[in-house]
Design a protein around this motif. Structure first.
Motif, PDB file in Angstrom:
ATOM      1  N   LYS A  26      11.523 -10.559  -0.579  1.00 15.31           N
ATOM      2  CA  LYS A  26      10.828 -11.359   0.572  1.00 15.31           C
ATOM      3  C   LYS A  26      10.956 -12.058   1.185  1.00 15.31           C
ATOM      4  O   LYS A  26      10.923 -11.792   2.440  1.00 15.31           O
ATOM      5  CB  LYS A  26       9.485 -12.522  -0.799  1.00 15.31           C
ATOM      6  N   LYS A 423      -4.208  -4.320  10.309  1.00 10.85           N
ATOM      7  CA  LYS A 423      -5.173  -3.753   9.255  1.00 10.85           C
ATOM      8  C   LYS A 423      -4.960  -2.752   8.874  1.00 10.85           C
ATOM      9  O   LYS A 423      -5.203  -1.804   8.276  1.00 10.85           O
ATOM     10  CB  LYS A 423      -5.302  -5.303   8.769  1.00 10.85           C
ATOM     11  N   SER A 482       2.799   2.788  -2.405  1.00 18.66           N
ATOM     12  CA  SER A 482       2.212   1.348  -3.392  1.00 18.66           C
ATOM     13  C   SER A 482       3.008   0.277  -2.096  1.00 18.66           C
ATOM     14  O   SER A 482       1.699  -1.003  -2.144  1.00 18.66           O
ATOM     15  CB  SER A 482       3.110   1.239  -4.667  1.00 18.66           C
ATOM     16  N   THR A 484       1.220  -1.770   0.201  1.00 15.77           N
ATOM     17  CA  THR A 484       0.185  -2.086   1.154  1.00 15.77           C
ATOM     18  C   THR A 484       0.014  -3.967   1.358  1.00 15.77           C
ATOM     19  O   THR A 484      -1.077  -3.880   1.399  1.00 15.77           O
ATOM     20  CB  THR A 484      -0.876  -1.396   0.399  1.00 15.77           C
ATOM     21  N   ASP A 485       1.471  -4.470   0.826  1.00 18.79           N
ATOM     22  CA  ASP A 485       0.575  -6.284   0.897  1.00 18.79           C
ATOM     23  C   ASP A 485       1.176  -6.555   2.662  1.00 18.79           C
ATOM     24  O   ASP A 485       2.120  -6.668   3.460  1.00 18.79           O
ATOM     25  CB  ASP A 485       2.318  -6.771   0.322  1.00 18.79           C
ATOM     26  N   TYR A 488       2.632  -9.698   3.495  1.00 15.46           N
ATOM     27  CA  TYR A 488       3.879  -9.243   3.566  1.00 15.46           C
ATOM     28  C   TYR A 488       4.338  -8.713   5.310  1.00 15.46           C
ATOM     29  O   TYR A 488       4.924  -8.654   5.696  1.00 15.46           O
ATOM     30  CB  TYR A 488       4.635  -9.352   2.365  1.00 15.46           C
TER      31      TYR A 488
END
Length: 682
Positions: A26, A423, A482, A484-485, A488
């Motif tokens: 991260k 978003k 995958s 898709t945060d 972050y």
């Protein structure tokens, strides 16, 4: 029992290590996120003796890209490198690059790469020089600093794109964009690993290409704003040096007013055509029954095929409502004679004629989804654009095209000119619902394109509409499904955003240029603060219901300074969420932010009588100030025994009113805060 205990212990520590690695990852501000990343030990420190070697199969493109890399690294770190250029076959260099071959600018070319960074050096390996260029951008994104030096953390990365077609379309027909504007956007595209520049060159408002075969096209259809052959070759080469393909679009048979201004005899109506100055969908359409139409287009496309070497050629084909066809008796008779029941049938006839012209030129046809008919060969690429706003499910035509055997690309959900928040775009996948397509059909979905239509942008504002949101969309095209945060993504995007300035992108600095114009040279800090809670009206409503913009209208207004994802609105939303959970922890910060908006309105008043451009803006600021005062009283309980619902309704309705073509984006947070206070009222 002992074996079970040991197995459980191994699993436990494996999970802990996995979680630790995830947390460690991260710290990186990479976008797009790579396929595989493994943190290492230590850091490679950037020093003056930093050198780069291209060890095997170096190409001119890679040499130039590596030179740019060295300049950017030096400029960002402030380190005076002793060697300013890459060398060849020097094994002692601190950064070694190896490739196997020169990449070709074509669909499905290998863009994979691998990076190994340790404290003593860096190695970048790739199949092609294009893959190496992608890796160079990743290394620049890895750069970090502390109080002593800049460094690249030890890490191993293995990376390749999910989709081969990762595009950005820029419409230069509605507003001409100079060569230097396109170049800086190509640099930004390369920084986030986009690889297709879709150049929308013609429309009702302009024909932007020099044509030597039919010069009246640019002489009469461009207002003298067009690209010469030399400039087109310059852009194509500039893109090629960055591993980017260039695909032109000449929109036919509709969106043809500018073409018909030059050659009215090709039109479907006997009238005088003039370049369109407004935005919208218009009636002028090429006559598909006139053989001269095909002669001119074949001449034009033959000329353009030499300028644009890519195999793909976009013909538009969208939004032809056929009004002028319905009014033309000759065209009506042609339809009857050939058994065409609808204008869509007639356009299919036209499209197939164009497809054969392009086939002779060695080109593959690309068109917006309206071109898809049973008769269209599956060699044609279907560009999906219509969605919920047009009464269709998102990506419906994309999946339909795949099932019919067409390659397809998605732009539904990536229309950044509609001014949706990042978003909204980020969560749209190029394969809308994998369960609806077989693995073989998924292979036909090539990727997607961000679309920047040009009705409401000029060179001053174009960058702020494209960036930084396009960097997040680029991740959707490159990275695993995958990834898709949202939180972050926002963290990384904030870093990528200011790094884009290094490449000349003006999305940050030009806000203040516009605000200084509005303030007539006076202090702009209060205007800056207001932009942080406002955004332009969405979905083209800026151009409806009020003043309708022409192509030469001013685009130096408050709405042009505002962007999506207003930062203080996002901050306030998070504060309200925290306040609802635990008022004690966030009460002071909420009060401080509300007080700042009250104060800011007072500061804005100081320039009220110095420029008329602030009048509508002050209405927004006043609504924000009144709402802030209301909540300050509620939270502090200053002389108010219970919440006044009627007053809140009045204030929120005023806060929802758009002014100056923008809207406050705080209202959902205000409503949530009021609901919480009401629920907990004593």
């Amino acid at each position: 029992m002992r074996k079970l205990f040991i197995s459980a212990l191994i699993i436990f520590w494996a999970v802990q290590l996995s979680n630790a690695q995830l947390i460690d990852e991260k710290k990186y501000n990479l976008m797009p996120w790579p396929n595989e990343i493994t943190p290492g030990e230590g850091n490679f420190i950037i020093k003056k003796d930093f050198t780069v070697s291209i060890l095997e199969n170096g190409t001119q493109r890679l040499y130039q890209a590596t030179t740019r890399f060295i300049r950017r690294l030096s400029g960002r770190s402030g380190v005076f490198f002793e060697e300013g250029f890459p060398n060849r076959k020097k094994d002692s260099s601190s950064f070694k690059i190896r490739i196997k071959r020169e990449g070709k600018l074509k669909l499905l070319e290998d863009e994979s790469y691998g990076i190994t960074v340790h404290k003593n050096g860096i190695v970048l390996e790739a199949e092609t020089d294009i893959g190496a260029i992608r890796g160079l951008e990743t290394i620049l994104q890895l750069l970090e600093s502390n109080g002593d030096h800049f460094y690249i953390p030890s890490v191993t990365i293995v990376d390749s794109p999910r989709f081969p077609w990762r595009g950005l379309m820029i419409d230069v027909a509605r507003h001409y964009q100079p060569v230097e504007v396109l170049k800086r956007n190509l640099d930004a595209m390369a920084a986030v690993k986009l690889n297709v520049f879709h150049w929308h060159l013609t429309d009702d408002q302009g024909f932007r290409v020099e044509s030597k075969s039919h010069p009246k096209l640019h002489e009469l259809g461009s207002d003298n704003q067009y690209y010469t052959h030399n400039q087109i070759s310059e852009i194509v080469q500039y893109a090629s040096d960055r591993g980017i393909r260039v695909i032109p679009e000449f929109d036919v048979p509709g969106h043809a007013t500018a073409m018909l201004t030059a050659y009215p005899e090709l039109g479907s109506k006997d009238t005088i055509y003039q370049i369109e100055r407004y935005a919208g969908v218009f009636d002028p359409t090429l006559d598909p029954t006139n053989e001269k139409t095909y002669q001119v287009l074949e001449d034009l496309f033959s000329e353009m095929a030499l300028l644009f070497p890519d195999k793909y050629f976009h013909i538009g084909g969208d939004e032809n409502e056929g009004k002028h066809w319905n009014e033309n008796t000759k065209i009506i008779e042609f339809k009857k004679k050939h058994g065409y029941k609808t204008n869509h049938d007639l356009q299919t006839y036209f499209n197939l004629r164009i497809q054969k012209i392009l086939q002779k030129l060695g080109k593959k046809l690309v068109g917006w989804e309206e071109i898809m008919t049973p008769e269209m060969p599956t060699t044609a690429v279907i560009h999906s654009w219509r969605g919920v706003n047009e009464g269709l499910s998102p990506g419906a035509s994309l999946i339909q095209a795949a099932k019919k055997g067409h390659h397809s690309i998605l732009s539904t959900g990536y229309y950044i000119d509609r001014m949706n928040n990042v978003k909204d775009h980020y969560l749209v996948d190029p394969i809308p619902d994998p369960s609806n397509v077989t693995p073989q059909e998924q292979q036909l979905i090539l990727g997607g394109e961000v679309t920047m239509w040009g009705e409401l942008v000029t060179p001053l504002t174009l960058d702020s509409r494209i960036w930084p949101r396009t960097a997040a969309i680029a991740e959707r095209f490159w990275s695993p499904r995958s990834v898709t945060d949202i939180a972050y993504m926002r963290k990384r995007l904030s870093v990528i955003s200011f790094r884009l300035e290094e490449l000349g992108i003006t999305h940050l600095k030009n806000r203040d240029v516009i605000l200084r114009n509005i303030a007539n040279g006076f202090d702009i800090q209060a205007l800056i603060e207001l932009t942080k809670v406002c955004q332009p009206l969405k979905m083209y409503t800026r151009n409806k219901g009020g003043i309708e913009y022409k192509s030469y209208s001013p685009f130096t207004l408050f709405a042009d300074a505002c962007t999506t994802d207003a930062p203080d609105a996002y901050r306030f939303k998070n504060l309200v969420n925290a306040y609802v959970l635990d008022p004690k922890e966030s009460k002071r910060t909420v009060i401080a932010l509300l007080n700042s908006w009250v104060q800011n309105h007072g500061d804005l008043q100081s320039i009220k009588n110095r420029t008329p451009l602030t009048n509508d803006i002050l209405k927004l600021s006043f609504a924000l100030k009144e709402m802030s005062v209301f909540f300050l009283k509620m939270i502090k309980q200053e002389g108010v025994s219970k919440l006044d619902h009627a007053t809140f309704i009045k204030l929120i309705e005023e806060a929802k009113q758009p002014h100056a073509d923008v809207e406050l984006v705080l209202n959902e947070s205000f409503e949530k805060l009021f609901k919480h206070l009401k629920k907990n009222e004593l």
